[in-house]
Design a protein around this motif. Structure first.
Motif, PDB file in Angstrom:
ATOM      1  N   LYS A   1       0.826  -1.210   0.000  1.00  0.00           N
ATOM      2  CA  LYS A   1       0.000   0.000   0.000  1.00  0.00           C
ATOM      3  C   LYS A   1       0.859   1.259   0.000  1.00  0.00           C
ATOM      4  CE  LYS A   1      -4.077  -1.920   2.329  1.00  0.00           C
ATOM      5  NZ  LYS A   1      -4.924  -1.860   3.547  1.00  0.00           N
ATOM      6  N   ALA A   2       1.940   1.245   0.776  1.00  0.00           N
ATOM      7  CA  ALA A   2       2.824   2.412   0.838  1.00  0.00           C
ATOM      8  C   ALA A   2       3.473   2.667  -0.514  1.00  0.00           C
ATOM      9  CB  ALA A   2       3.892   2.204   1.908  1.00  0.00           C
ATOM     10  N   ALA A   3       3.971   1.613  -1.143  1.00  0.00           N
ATOM     11  CA  ALA A   3       4.609   1.769  -2.451  1.00  0.00           C
ATOM     12  C   ALA A   3       3.613   2.310  -3.475  1.00  0.00           C
ATOM     13  CB  ALA A   3       5.187   0.437  -2.911  1.00  0.00           C
ATOM     14  N   ALA A   4       2.390   1.778  -3.451  1.00  0.00           N
ATOM     15  CA  ALA A   4       1.367   2.222  -4.404  1.00  0.00           C
ATOM     16  C   ALA A   4       1.002   3.685  -4.183  1.00  0.00           C
ATOM     17  CB  ALA A   4       0.125   1.341  -4.272  1.00  0.00           C
ATOM     18  N   LEU A   5       0.873   4.097  -2.920  1.00  0.00           N
ATOM     19  CA  LEU A   5       0.513   5.484  -2.625  1.00  0.00           C
ATOM     20  C   LEU A   5       1.574   6.446  -3.148  1.00  0.00           C
ATOM     21  CD1 LEU A   5      -1.187   7.659  -1.214  1.00  0.00           C
ATOM     22  CD2 LEU A   5       0.086   7.168   0.892  1.00  0.00           C
ATOM     23  N   HIS A   6       2.837   6.175  -2.851  1.00  0.00           N
ATOM     24  CA  HIS A   6       3.911   7.066  -3.299  1.00  0.00           C
ATOM     25  C   HIS A   6       4.035   7.057  -4.823  1.00  0.00           C
ATOM     26  CE1 HIS A   6       5.299   8.127   0.673  1.00  0.00           C
ATOM     27  NE2 HIS A   6       5.332   6.854   1.020  1.00  0.00           N
ATOM     28  N   TYR A   7       3.819   5.917  -5.415  1.00  0.00           N
ATOM     29  CA  TYR A   7       3.886   5.826  -6.878  1.00  0.00           C
ATOM     30  C   TYR A   7       2.828   6.729  -7.515  1.00  0.00           C
ATOM     31  CZ  TYR A   7       3.726   3.798 -11.566  1.00  0.00           C
ATOM     32  OH  TYR A   7       3.735   3.625 -12.928  1.00  0.00           O
ATOM     33  N   HIS A   8       1.594   6.652  -7.028  1.00  0.00           N
ATOM     34  CA  HIS A   8       0.508   7.445  -7.620  1.00  0.00           C
ATOM     35  C   HIS A   8       0.684   8.936  -7.331  1.00  0.00           C
ATOM     36  CE1 HIS A   8      -1.652   4.047  -9.164  1.00  0.00           C
ATOM     37  NE2 HIS A   8      -1.739   3.473  -7.971  1.00  0.00           N
ATOM     38  N   LEU A   9       1.188   9.273  -6.146  1.00  0.00           N
ATOM     39  CA  LEU A   9       1.475  10.679  -5.860  1.00  0.00           C
ATOM     40  C   LEU A   9       2.545  11.208  -6.810  1.00  0.00           C
ATOM     41  CD1 LEU A   9       1.534  10.720  -1.940  1.00  0.00           C
ATOM     42  CD2 LEU A   9      -0.134  11.860  -3.419  1.00  0.00           C
ATOM     43  N   GLY A  10       3.600  10.426  -7.006  1.00  0.00           N
ATOM     44  CA  GLY A  10       4.660  10.837  -7.922  1.00  0.00           C
ATOM     45  C   GLY A  10       4.161  10.982  -9.343  1.00  0.00           C
ATOM     46  N   ASP A  11       3.327  10.046  -9.768  1.00  0.00           N
ATOM     47  CA  ASP A  11       2.793  10.091 -11.129  1.00  0.00           C
ATOM     48  C   ASP A  11       1.943  11.342 -11.342  1.00  0.00           C
ATOM     49  OD1 ASP A  11       2.360   8.762 -13.734  1.00  0.00           O
ATOM     50  OD2 ASP A  11       0.278   8.634 -13.048  1.00  0.00           O
ATOM     51  N   SER A  12       1.123  11.688 -10.343  1.00  0.00           N
ATOM     52  CA  SER A  12       0.278  12.885 -10.448  1.00  0.00           C
ATOM     53  C   SER A  12       1.131  14.148 -10.527  1.00  0.00           C
ATOM     54  CB  SER A  12      -0.669  12.970  -9.248  1.00  0.00           C
ATOM     55  OG  SER A  12      -1.539  11.862  -9.220  1.00  0.00           O
ATOM     56  N   LEU A  13       2.170  14.214  -9.712  1.00  0.00           N
ATOM     57  CA  LEU A  13       3.046  15.388  -9.719  1.00  0.00           C
ATOM     58  C   LEU A  13       3.805  15.509 -11.030  1.00  0.00           C
ATOM     59  CD1 LEU A  13       4.428  15.042  -6.086  1.00  0.00           C
ATOM     60  CD2 LEU A  13       3.126  16.997  -6.944  1.00  0.00           C
ATOM     61  N   LEU A  14       4.245  14.391 -11.551  1.00  0.00           N
ATOM     62  CA  LEU A  14       5.038  14.416 -12.781  1.00  0.00           C
ATOM     63  C   LEU A  14       4.209  14.885 -13.970  1.00  0.00           C
ATOM     64  CD1 LEU A  14       7.946  13.760 -13.587  1.00  0.00           C
ATOM     65  CD2 LEU A  14       7.188  11.461 -14.202  1.00  0.00           C
ATOM     66  N   ARG A  15       2.917  14.629 -13.931  1.00  0.00           N
ATOM     67  CA  ARG A  15       2.051  14.980 -15.058  1.00  0.00           C
ATOM     68  C   ARG A  15       1.731  16.471 -15.133  1.00  0.00           C
ATOM     69  NH1 ARG A  15      -0.472  10.550 -17.476  1.00  0.00           N
ATOM     70  NH2 ARG A  15      -0.119   8.572 -16.385  1.00  0.00           N
ATOM     71  N   THR A  16       2.014  17.238 -14.080  1.00  0.00           N
ATOM     72  CA  THR A  16       1.680  18.668 -14.110  1.00  0.00           C
ATOM     73  C   THR A  16       2.578  19.449 -15.062  1.00  0.00           C
ATOM     74  OG1 THR A  16       3.184  19.273 -12.291  1.00  0.00           O
ATOM     75  CG2 THR A  16       0.948  18.536 -11.696  1.00  0.00           C
ATOM     76  N   GLY A  17       3.778  18.931 -15.322  1.00  0.00           N
ATOM     77  CA  GLY A  17       4.708  19.644 -16.199  1.00  0.00           C
ATOM     78  C   GLY A  17       5.446  20.777 -15.518  1.00  0.00           C
ATOM     79  N   ILE A  18       5.277  20.931 -14.214  1.00  0.00           N
ATOM     80  CA  ILE A  18       5.954  21.990 -13.456  1.00  0.00           C
ATOM     81  C   ILE A  18       7.246  21.425 -12.874  1.00  0.00           C
ATOM     82  CG2 ILE A  18       5.759  23.574 -11.503  1.00  0.00           C
ATOM     83  CD1 ILE A  18       2.708  23.453 -11.889  1.00  0.00           C
ATOM     84  N   LYS A  19       8.331  22.173 -13.040  1.00  0.00           N
ATOM     85  CA  LYS A  19       9.636  21.670 -12.613  1.00  0.00           C
ATOM     86  C   LYS A  19       9.674  21.354 -11.116  1.00  0.00           C
ATOM     87  CE  LYS A  19      12.614  23.703 -16.165  1.00  0.00           C
ATOM     88  NZ  LYS A  19      13.244  22.424 -16.569  1.00  0.00           N
ATOM     89  N   SER A  20       9.118  22.249 -10.305  1.00  0.00           N
ATOM     90  CA  SER A  20       9.152  22.005  -8.859  1.00  0.00           C
ATOM     91  C   SER A  20       8.345  20.761  -8.500  1.00  0.00           C
ATOM     92  CB  SER A  20       8.620  23.224  -8.101  1.00  0.00           C
ATOM     93  OG  SER A  20       7.295  23.532  -8.502  1.00  0.00           O
ATOM     94  N   ASP A  21       7.251  20.502  -9.227  1.00  0.00           N
ATOM     95  CA  ASP A  21       6.472  19.280  -8.989  1.00  0.00           C
ATOM     96  C   ASP A  21       7.256  18.040  -9.413  1.00  0.00           C
ATOM     97  OD1 ASP A  21       4.364  20.630  -7.916  1.00  0.00           O
ATOM     98  OD2 ASP A  21       3.095  20.542  -9.709  1.00  0.00           O
ATOM     99  N   ALA A  22       8.029  18.171 -10.479  1.00  0.00           N
ATOM    100  CA  ALA A  22       8.844  17.034 -10.925  1.00  0.00           C
ATOM    101  C   ALA A  22       9.875  16.668  -9.860  1.00  0.00           C
ATOM    102  CB  ALA A  22       9.535  17.371 -12.240  1.00  0.00           C
TER     103      ALA A  22
ATOM    104  N   ASP B   1      13.862   8.556 -12.873  1.00  0.00           N
ATOM    105  CA  ASP B   1      14.859   9.131 -13.782  1.00  0.00           C
ATOM    106  C   ASP B   1      14.237  10.227 -14.639  1.00  0.00           C
ATOM    107  OD1 ASP B   1      16.696   7.357 -12.772  1.00  0.00           O
ATOM    108  OD2 ASP B   1      16.456   5.904 -14.407  1.00  0.00           O
ATOM    109  N   SER B   2      13.006  10.011 -15.063  1.00  0.00           N
ATOM    110  CA  SER B   2      12.309  11.014 -15.865  1.00  0.00           C
ATOM    111  C   SER B   2      12.070  12.285 -15.054  1.00  0.00           C
ATOM    112  CB  SER B   2      10.974  10.450 -16.357  1.00  0.00           C
ATOM    113  OG  SER B   2      10.229  11.425 -17.055  1.00  0.00           O
ATOM    114  N   ALA B   3      11.812  12.123 -13.750  1.00  0.00           N
ATOM    115  CA  ALA B   3      11.584  13.282 -12.887  1.00  0.00           C
ATOM    116  C   ALA B   3      12.835  14.143 -12.777  1.00  0.00           C
ATOM    117  CB  ALA B   3      11.139  12.817 -11.502  1.00  0.00           C
ATOM    118  N   VAL B   4      14.007  13.511 -12.785  1.00  0.00           N
ATOM    119  CA  VAL B   4      15.255  14.280 -12.744  1.00  0.00           C
ATOM    120  C   VAL B   4      15.378  15.151 -13.987  1.00  0.00           C
ATOM    121  CG1 VAL B   4      17.773  14.121 -12.765  1.00  0.00           C
ATOM    122  CG2 VAL B   4      16.446  12.594 -11.303  1.00  0.00           C
ATOM    123  N   ILE B   5      15.065  14.571 -15.145  1.00  0.00           N
ATOM    124  CA  ILE B   5      15.167  15.318 -16.407  1.00  0.00           C
ATOM    125  C   ILE B   5      14.154  16.459 -16.444  1.00  0.00           C
ATOM    126  CG2 ILE B   5      14.909  15.145 -18.912  1.00  0.00           C
ATOM    127  CD1 ILE B   5      15.832  12.196 -18.629  1.00  0.00           C
TER     128      ILE B   5
END
Length: 369
Positions: free
Chosen positions: A123-144, A169-173
């Motif tokens: 559950k913990a892994a899934a929660l962090h994964y989905h939070l990260g995915d949502s942040l990455l989709r905003t296209g904002i550098k600070s969210d990445a 790795d994509s979030a770093v870029i």
């Protein structure tokens, strides 16, 4: 004889052990009390106090930990599953110690939380994964940059969880920033000092750039996401010459014909000193798509040197260091460039680098920057 001594000491040992459990219980250290009473029953299965207190200590431990679990379940804390898992892990340790000793298991039937703990990792892994995915989709550098932290936490819970590694790795870029640095100085500073500072701060930051996964620093003529303008001023405010004195004494050998004696000689030495104080300010302005960030550092540099020793009294009382200072040479104040290079630039560069790398460093996800 030794066996008899141990047999005589056993009742005392059991009594002290039980008292230890009671002390822990009275301090609300219920998990430790469970361990103490369980071990007491292992050594003395018929101990009445341990029979009475072990169930009470275990129920108290469960009440505390499960109360925390209920609170975490109601919260929106992204780390809530890790915190729930930590509480259940403590109860699982109580389970293990009770099950380990037959006499303790006869008194208490502890609950096994191993399956619940395993499910929380997922559950913990899934929660962090989905939070990260949502942040990455905003296209904002600070969210990445925040997304990087969430994917990293997912992988901390379960290694190779889904495609979290690739997304991290994509979030770093996507969260990476290139900052162009330009340096200017007030009329009180010579141009060479400005150039010296610019080169110094660039080389210092570049040597530490490995500490930052989200930022690169370049010169002002290179393409960049953000511009950093660094301005500094420096004034030499006061030149103060002074003199201070110290007393010297030494035991020296005197020879008069065939007679040798030791006498104490004394001298008073005078040191001339030159002290230069300054005042300066470093201001850096970081212009970013998210807005402007300003930081300022004030500094009061001091340069002080001693020169030209003179003395009164017996020359034999002088030390080797005193002799080295006996010169007719005078000492002129440093020019602004020398003053800057020798006194100011190191501390300024250090302050600026610490601040910059603190914002964009290895373990800083750049929240808000």
């Amino acid at each position: 004889m030794k066996t008899m001594q141990w047999l005589l000491l056993l009742p005392v040992f059991f009594m002290l052990s039980c008292r230890s459990g009671l002390r822990l219980f009275n301090k609300s250290q219920y998990d430790k009390a469970v361990r103490a009473f369980a071990k007491q029953l292992r050594r003395s299965p018929r101990n009445e106090k341990a029979h009475l207190m072990l169930p009470i200590a275990y129920d108290s431990a469960r009440a505390v930990h499960l109360g925390q679990v209920r609170n975490y379940r109601k919260s929106n804390d992204p780390m809530r599953y890790e915190k729930i898992r930590a509480e259940l892990m403590k109860l699982q340790e109580d389970y293990a110690i009770i099950r380990r000793f037959r006499a303790a298991s006869a008194v208490v039937t502890p609950k096994d939380y191993s399956k619940a703990i395993s499910s929380l990792v997922e559950k913990a892994a899934a929660l962090h994964y989905h939070l990260g995915d949502s942040l990455l989709r905003t296209g904002i550098k600070s969210d990445a940059r925040k997304a990087w932290g969430e994917f990293n936490q997912a992988l901390t819970n379960i290694e190779d969880y889904r495609d979290a590694g690739a997304l991290r790795d994509s979030a770093v870029i996507k969260g990476h920033m290139t900052i162009a640095i330009s340096v200017g100085a007030s009329p009180d500073c010579c141009e060479d000092a400005a150039s010296y500072f610019a080169n110094g701060i660039r080389s210092s930051i570049e040597s530490d750039v490995r500490k930052s996964r989200f930022v690169s620093f370049v010169t002002a003529d290179k393409p960049s996401d953000s511009q950093m303008k660094i301005d500094f001023s420096l004034k030499l405010e006061d030149f103060h010459r002074s003199q201070f004195q110290e007393d010297r004494s030494a035991d020296v050998e005197e020879i008069d014909g065939t007679d040798t004696s030791y006498v104490t000689v004394a001298a008073k030495v005078y040191y001339n000193s030159l002290k230069v104080t300054g005042r300066g300010t470093l201001l850096y302005t970081l212009t970013r798509p998210e807005g402007e960030l300003q930081r300022a550092f004030d500094y009061l540099p001091v340069w002080e040197r001693y020169y030209q020793l003179t003395f009164e009294g017996d020359e034999r009382a002088l030390t080797e260091a005193d002799e080295a200072m006996r010169t007719d040479d005078t000492l002129d104040p440093p020019d602004p460039q020398t003053f800057y290079e020798n006194i100011v630039w190191g501390s300024l560069i250090n302050d600026a680098c610490i601040d910059l790398l603190g914002r964009y460093g290895k373990d800083n996800f750049g929240y808000g920057y």
